[in-house]
Write a protein that holds these residues in place. Sequence first.
Motif, PDB file in Angstrom:
ATOM      1  N   GLY A   1      24.395  -3.828  89.054  1.00 25.71           N
ATOM      2  CA  GLY A   1      23.260  -2.905  88.949  1.00 25.71           C
ATOM      3  C   GLY A   1      22.589  -2.683  90.289  1.00 25.71           C
ATOM      4  O   GLY A   1      22.912  -3.325  91.289  1.00 25.71           O
ATOM      5  N   ARG A   2      21.663  -1.751  90.298  1.00 31.31           N
ATOM      6  CA  ARG A   2      20.960  -1.385  91.537  1.00 31.31           C
ATOM      7  C   ARG A   2      20.087  -2.516  92.070  1.00 31.31           C
ATOM      8  O   ARG A   2      19.785  -2.577  93.235  1.00 31.31           O
ATOM      9  CB  ARG A   2      20.047  -0.183  91.283  1.00 31.31           C
ATOM     10  CG  ARG A   2      20.783   1.125  91.208  1.00 31.31           C
ATOM     11  CD  ARG A   2      19.826   2.280  91.206  1.00 31.31           C
ATOM     12  NE  ARG A   2      18.472   1.848  90.841  1.00 31.31           N
ATOM     13  CZ  ARG A   2      17.582   2.605  90.230  1.00 31.31           C
ATOM     14  NH1 ARG A   2      17.872   3.834  89.897  1.00 31.31           N
ATOM     15  NH2 ARG A   2      16.369   2.153  89.942  1.00 31.31           N
ATOM     16  N   ASP A   3      19.643  -3.418  91.184  1.00 36.86           N
ATOM     17  CA  ASP A   3      18.726  -4.478  91.616  1.00 36.86           C
ATOM     18  C   ASP A   3      19.453  -5.704  92.153  1.00 36.86           C
ATOM     19  O   ASP A   3      18.849  -6.751  92.340  1.00 36.86           O
ATOM     20  CB  ASP A   3      17.783  -4.851  90.465  1.00 36.86           C
ATOM     21  CG  ASP A   3      18.531  -5.299  89.214  1.00 36.86           C
ATOM     22  OD1 ASP A   3      19.791  -5.331  89.248  1.00 36.86           O
ATOM     23  OD2 ASP A   3      17.862  -5.632  88.223  1.00 36.86           O
ATOM     24  N   GLY A   4      20.758  -5.579  92.363  1.00 36.57           N
ATOM     25  CA  GLY A   4      21.515  -6.701  92.905  1.00 36.57           C
ATOM     26  C   GLY A   4      21.883  -7.729  91.851  1.00 36.57           C
ATOM     27  O   GLY A   4      22.256  -8.849  92.174  1.00 36.57           O
ATOM     28  N   THR A   6      24.190  -8.870  88.387  1.00 34.47           N
ATOM     29  CA  THR A   6      25.419  -8.549  87.649  1.00 34.47           C
ATOM     30  C   THR A   6      25.032  -8.303  86.198  1.00 34.47           C
ATOM     31  O   THR A   6      23.881  -8.540  85.810  1.00 34.47           O
ATOM     32  CB  THR A   6      26.411  -9.738  87.710  1.00 34.47           C
ATOM     33  OG1 THR A   6      25.825 -10.842  87.020  1.00 34.47           O
ATOM     34  CG2 THR A   6      26.737 -10.133  89.137  1.00 34.47           C
ATOM     35  N   ILE A   7      26.000  -7.878  85.387  1.00 41.64           N
ATOM     36  CA  ILE A   7      25.687  -7.643  83.968  1.00 41.64           C
ATOM     37  C   ILE A   7      25.294  -8.937  83.253  1.00 41.64           C
ATOM     38  O   ILE A   7      24.706  -8.910  82.191  1.00 41.64           O
ATOM     39  CB  ILE A   7      26.849  -6.943  83.216  1.00 41.64           C
ATOM     40  CG1 ILE A   7      28.154  -7.705  83.417  1.00 41.64           C
ATOM     41  CG2 ILE A   7      26.953  -5.476  83.613  1.00 41.64           C
ATOM     42  CD1 ILE A   7      29.286  -7.226  82.526  1.00 41.64           C
ATOM     43  N   PHE A   8      25.629 -10.071  83.833  1.00 41.46           N
ATOM     44  CA  PHE A   8      25.290 -11.354  83.220  1.00 41.46           C
ATOM     45  C   PHE A   8      23.959 -11.916  83.717  1.00 41.46           C
ATOM     46  O   PHE A   8      23.584 -13.026  83.400  1.00 41.46           O
ATOM     47  CB  PHE A   8      26.406 -12.377  83.458  1.00 41.46           C
ATOM     48  CG  PHE A   8      27.734 -11.917  82.938  1.00 41.46           C
ATOM     49  CD1 PHE A   8      27.960 -11.791  81.566  1.00 41.46           C
ATOM     50  CD2 PHE A   8      28.738 -11.568  83.808  1.00 41.46           C
ATOM     51  CE1 PHE A   8      29.188 -11.349  81.085  1.00 41.46           C
ATOM     52  CE2 PHE A   8      29.972 -11.122  83.330  1.00 41.46           C
ATOM     53  CZ  PHE A   8      30.196 -11.006  81.962  1.00 41.46           C
ATOM     54  N   GLY A   9      23.259 -11.116  84.524  1.00 41.92           N
ATOM     55  CA  GLY A   9      21.948 -11.557  84.990  1.00 41.92           C
ATOM     56  C   GLY A   9      21.999 -12.496  86.186  1.00 41.92           C
ATOM     57  O   GLY A   9      21.009 -13.104  86.541  1.00 41.92           O
ATOM     58  N   GLN A  10      23.193 -12.649  86.784  1.00 43.72           N
ATOM     59  CA  GLN A  10      23.265 -13.482  87.988  1.00 43.72           C
ATOM     60  C   GLN A  10      23.182 -12.585  89.217  1.00 43.72           C
ATOM     61  O   GLN A  10      23.611 -11.434  89.180  1.00 43.72           O
ATOM     62  CB  GLN A  10      24.586 -14.264  88.033  1.00 43.72           C
ATOM     63  CG  GLN A  10      24.579 -15.511  87.175  1.00 43.72           C
ATOM     64  CD  GLN A  10      25.655 -15.450  86.101  1.00 43.72           C
ATOM     65  OE1 GLN A  10      26.524 -14.587  86.127  1.00 43.72           O
ATOM     66  NE2 GLN A  10      25.580 -16.361  85.151  1.00 43.72           N
ATOM     67  N   ARG A  11      22.648 -13.126  90.291  1.00 43.23           N
ATOM     68  CA  ARG A  11      22.532 -12.359  91.533  1.00 43.23           C
ATOM     69  C   ARG A  11      23.884 -12.290  92.226  1.00 43.23           C
ATOM     70  O   ARG A  11      24.609 -13.276  92.299  1.00 43.23           O
ATOM     71  CB  ARG A  11      21.525 -13.022  92.484  1.00 43.23           C
ATOM     72  CG  ARG A  11      20.140 -13.072  91.915  1.00 43.23           C
ATOM     73  CD  ARG A  11      19.093 -13.007  93.011  1.00 43.23           C
ATOM     74  NE  ARG A  11      17.816 -12.703  92.393  1.00 43.23           N
ATOM     75  CZ  ARG A  11      17.340 -11.475  92.228  1.00 43.23           C
ATOM     76  NH1 ARG A  11      18.012 -10.435  92.653  1.00 43.23           N
ATOM     77  NH2 ARG A  11      16.169 -11.277  91.650  1.00 43.23           N
TER      78      ARG A  11
END
Length: 137
Positions: A1-4, A6-11
Amino acid sequence: GRDGMTIFGQRQTPKKRRKSRTAFTNHQIYELEKRFLYQKYLSPADRDQIAQQLGLTNAQVITWFQNRRAKLKRDLEEMKADVESAKKLGPNPAVDIVALAELDPSAEGRGKARPGRRDSEEEEEEEEEDVEIDVDD
């Protein structure tokens, strides 16, 4: 995503660690507050001078002044709200306001004895001070 993320919520890239909170010494706070009394905004030269004098970084001085201005703004808004709510309550004869001339400047805080007062007088007054006034919310 744009906020850096991943789809799993990891950076995807490790986030920069935030600098830990600076604990200012009493001396540093005293000097910063003293300056703030007469100067709410600092020029870059003033900032450098204060930072160097107090052993702080430029960023710390900038941040301290920003935070202090925000606190001043909050405090002023709170005082304004207090005055407004006091106006709404109207004059209250139960609240005894001591004339400034009566206050003994050597007595710190409220309820200290003034010269020439009897103890019984003081106790009566303290009992009166503890009256709670119910205000409908």
